[in-house]
Enzyme design. Sequence first.
Site, mmCIF file in Angstrom:
data_model
loop_
_atom_site.group_PDB
_atom_site.id
_atom_site.type_symbol
_atom_site.label_atom_id
_atom_site.label_comp_id
_atom_site.label_asym_id
_atom_site.label_seq_id
_atom_site.Cartn_x
_atom_site.Cartn_y
_atom_site.Cartn_z
ATOM 1 N N LYS A 128 -9.940 -8.091 11.900
ATOM 2 C CA LYS A 128 -11.438 -7.505 11.645
ATOM 3 C C LYS A 128 -12.188 -7.693 12.898
ATOM 4 C CE LYS A 128 -10.879 -7.273 6.573
ATOM 5 N NZ LYS A 128 -9.511 -7.357 6.692
ATOM 6 N N ASP B 198 -8.402 -3.538 11.679
ATOM 7 C CA ASP B 198 -8.864 -2.903 10.321
ATOM 8 C C ASP B 198 -10.231 -2.228 10.325
ATOM 9 O OD1 ASP B 198 -6.500 -4.087 9.127
ATOM 10 O OD2 ASP B 198 -7.779 -5.883 8.608
ATOM 11 N N ARG C 59 -3.642 3.828 10.423
ATOM 12 C CA ARG C 59 -3.013 3.560 9.117
ATOM 13 C C ARG C 59 -4.121 4.148 8.192
ATOM 14 N NH1 ARG C 59 -4.795 -2.159 7.840
ATOM 15 N NH2 ARG C 59 -2.855 -3.083 8.587
ATOM 16 N N GLY D 296 -9.823 2.865 1.202
ATOM 17 C CA GLY D 296 -11.138 2.415 1.512
ATOM 18 C C GLY D 296 -11.606 1.247 0.568
ATOM 19 N N ALA D 297 -12.021 -0.002 0.773
ATOM 20 C CA ALA D 297 -12.126 -1.038 0.051
ATOM 21 C C ALA D 297 -13.690 -1.546 -0.031
ATOM 22 C CB ALA D 297 -11.350 -2.058 0.573
ATOM 23 N N THR E 21 -0.838 2.611 0.868
ATOM 24 C CA THR E 21 -1.453 2.704 -0.868
ATOM 25 C C THR E 21 -0.324 2.196 -1.571
ATOM 26 O OG1 THR E 21 -2.217 4.359 -2.341
ATOM 27 C CG2 THR E 21 -0.374 5.057 -0.732
ATOM 28 N N HIS E 22 -0.949 1.730 -3.041
ATOM 29 C CA HIS E 22 -0.056 1.423 -3.886
ATOM 30 C C HIS E 22 0.010 2.611 -5.191
ATOM 31 C CE1 HIS E 22 -2.234 -1.912 -2.226
ATOM 32 N NE2 HIS E 22 -1.008 -2.477 -1.842
ATOM 33 N N ARG F 241 -8.577 -9.185 -4.249
ATOM 34 C CA ARG F 241 -7.655 -8.468 -4.840
ATOM 35 C C ARG F 241 -7.746 -8.875 -6.398
ATOM 36 N NH1 ARG F 241 -7.382 -7.689 -0.185
ATOM 37 N NH2 ARG F 241 -8.434 -5.927 -1.206
ATOM 38 N N GLU G 206 -10.010 -6.073 -7.978
ATOM 39 C CA GLU G 206 -9.516 -5.089 -8.050
ATOM 40 C C GLU G 206 -9.008 -4.402 -9.175
ATOM 41 O OE1 GLU G 206 -8.756 -4.210 -3.303
ATOM 42 O OE2 GLU G 206 -7.024 -4.749 -4.613
HETATM 43 C C1 LIG Z 1 -1.675 -2.360 4.336
HETATM 44 C C2 LIG Z 1 -3.244 -2.030 3.580
HETATM 45 C C3 LIG Z 1 -4.127 -2.470 4.538
HETATM 46 C C4 LIG Z 1 -5.390 -1.958 4.230
HETATM 47 N N1 LIG Z 1 -6.516 -1.934 5.078
HETATM 48 C C5 LIG Z 1 -7.667 -1.644 4.920
HETATM 49 C C6 LIG Z 1 -8.772 -1.665 5.844
HETATM 50 O O1 LIG Z 1 -8.632 -1.952 7.028
HETATM 51 N N2 LIG Z 1 -9.911 -1.257 5.584
HETATM 52 C C7 LIG Z 1 -10.314 -1.273 4.209
HETATM 53 O O2 LIG Z 1 -11.340 -0.632 3.790
HETATM 54 N N3 LIG Z 1 -9.264 -1.015 3.176
HETATM 55 C C8 LIG Z 1 -8.068 -1.198 3.423
HETATM 56 N N4 LIG Z 1 -7.075 -1.435 2.494
HETATM 57 C C9 LIG Z 1 -7.524 -1.398 1.148
HETATM 58 C C10 LIG Z 1 -7.628 0.091 0.630
HETATM 59 O O3 LIG Z 1 -8.338 0.535 1.196
HETATM 60 C C11 LIG Z 1 -7.593 -0.028 -1.053
HETATM 61 O O4 LIG Z 1 -8.701 -0.531 -1.350
HETATM 62 C C12 LIG Z 1 -6.396 -0.428 -1.766
HETATM 63 O O5 LIG Z 1 -5.421 -0.470 -1.023
HETATM 64 C C13 LIG Z 1 -6.355 -0.027 -2.841
HETATM 65 O O6 LIG Z 1 -6.047 1.232 -3.080
HETATM 66 P P1 LIG Z 1 -4.764 2.152 -3.568
HETATM 67 O O7 LIG Z 1 -4.432 3.186 -2.514
HETATM 68 O O8 LIG Z 1 -3.610 1.253 -3.689
HETATM 69 O O9 LIG Z 1 -5.186 2.952 -4.768
HETATM 70 P P2 LIG Z 1 -5.810 2.653 -6.077
HETATM 71 O O10 LIG Z 1 -6.018 3.873 -6.798
HETATM 72 O O11 LIG Z 1 -7.009 1.629 -5.820
HETATM 73 O O12 LIG Z 1 -4.567 1.851 -6.944
HETATM 74 C C14 LIG Z 1 -3.473 2.635 -7.238
HETATM 75 C C15 LIG Z 1 -2.684 1.685 -7.899
HETATM 76 O O13 LIG Z 1 -2.154 0.437 -7.215
HETATM 77 C C16 LIG Z 1 -2.096 -0.785 -7.987
HETATM 78 N N5 LIG Z 1 -3.166 -1.840 -7.474
HETATM 79 C C17 LIG Z 1 -4.113 -1.697 -6.499
HETATM 80 N N6 LIG Z 1 -4.844 -2.583 -6.060
HETATM 81 C C18 LIG Z 1 -4.242 -3.664 -6.935
HETATM 82 C C19 LIG Z 1 -4.305 -4.902 -7.116
HETATM 83 N N7 LIG Z 1 -5.139 -5.768 -6.362
HETATM 84 N N8 LIG Z 1 -3.597 -5.758 -7.958
HETATM 85 C C20 LIG Z 1 -2.635 -4.985 -8.745
HETATM 86 N N9 LIG Z 1 -2.339 -3.796 -8.579
HETATM 87 C C21 LIG Z 1 -3.205 -3.078 -7.443
HETATM 88 C C22 LIG Z 1 -2.556 -0.358 -9.354
HETATM 89 O O14 LIG Z 1 -1.092 -0.203 -10.223
HETATM 90 C C23 LIG Z 1 -3.303 0.739 -9.346
HETATM 91 O O15 LIG Z 1 -3.224 1.760 -10.471
HETATM 92 C C24 LIG Z 1 -5.684 -1.521 2.905
HETATM 93 C C25 LIG Z 1 -4.808 -1.362 2.048
HETATM 94 C C26 LIG Z 1 -3.142 -1.717 2.535
HETATM 95 C C27 LIG Z 1 -2.271 -1.323 1.298
#
Ligand SMILES: Cc1cc2nc3c(=O)[nH]c(=O)nc-3n(C[C@H](O)[C@H](O)[C@H](O)COP(=O)(O)OP(=O)(O)OC[C@H]3O[C@@H](n4cnc5c(N)ncnc54)[C@H](O)[C@@H]3O)c2cc1C
Length: 285
Positions: free
Chosen positions: A78, A112, A162, A166-167, A204-205, A267, A270
Amino acid sequence: METSPAARRLATRFVAGETLDDALAVGRRLNAEGITITLDCLGESVTSLEEAARARDVYLDTLEAMRQAGIEPNVSLKLTQFGLDLSADACRENVGQLVRRASEIGGFVRIDMESSEYVDRTLELVHDLHARYGAVGTVIQAYLYRSRKDVEKLCDQQTRVRLCKGAYLEPQTVAFPKKTQVDENYTEIAKLLLERGTYPAIATHDEKMIEAAKAFAASRKLARGAFEFQMLYGIRRDLQRQLVADGYRLRLYVPFGRAWYPYYMRRLAERPANVIFVLKNLFRR
Ligand SMILES: Cc1cc2nc3c(=O)[nH]c(=O)nc-3n(C[C@H](O)[C@H](O)[C@H](O)COP(=O)(O)OP(=O)(O)OC[C@H]3O[C@@H](n4cnc5c(N)ncnc54)[C@H](O)[C@@H]3O)c2cc1C
């Protein structure tokens, strides 16, 4: 929680540990499972240029240690940890040293993306360092209205992106307020990246996002090595294993360091189920 041994043990689900050796051990284990990594040396924004220089040195040591351990030297950082809020020039100099070193050893530095006030400064710095050294890419957040345009430019510049949702908590003036809108924008930008981007990372997850990316890649007959999925260490391990078993590339974002507490709290926050899991285990004998 920071001093409780039980809490520390639970945190190892999302954080590799406090030391570089802990991170390398996790890296070796994941590599053996066919998963690549990017290491994040945890630290929040710094309050002096000395701290920023220390962060740079920790990252330089990390790149070198990964290389020596036979792990692809790939780190995520960052800009605020590298002094962006204190001096843009010092920050550029710090990150420049790291990117130059990464390019010398075949490594990669991912910048990031932080909150929206940093986007212009981040993209400008990445553009400059990419032109000078290559070996650097950034992150685009699908929740921002501006992101599609930013991605088009990054594709033209052949800078690796990547894509994440967004967080940060952003106002409606800059970001889509509804999850459905963010998801829709995510899918559209993912397609754009898969079609025109340079080795994009779909981070994404969310199974729906992953399925949409897979379907689009298949429809365009993209090789599975032309892009990668990315997830956070410890989240949706079932999905991680499935992607690898199906022959997709997967990189995990693996944080480590003594400043693990704020990362861990984010984490947990979330997902309420995470908090319940932790509380149950903290009080289990
Ligand atoms: C490799 C990586 C790098 C990232 N870098 C950045 C960055 O530079 N800047 C930034 O703003 N954000 C970053 N993020 C975070 C991202 O913006 C999201 O906030 C985060 O990934 C949750 O979004 P999602 O796509 O998983 O979807 P969501 O709709 O939030 O989640 C989808 C599903 O994933 C699972 N899940 C998600 N989070 C969790 C958790 N904490 N514990 C357990 N299960 C969970 C759940 O099953 C959920 O239903 C990054 C994420 C990843 C994977």
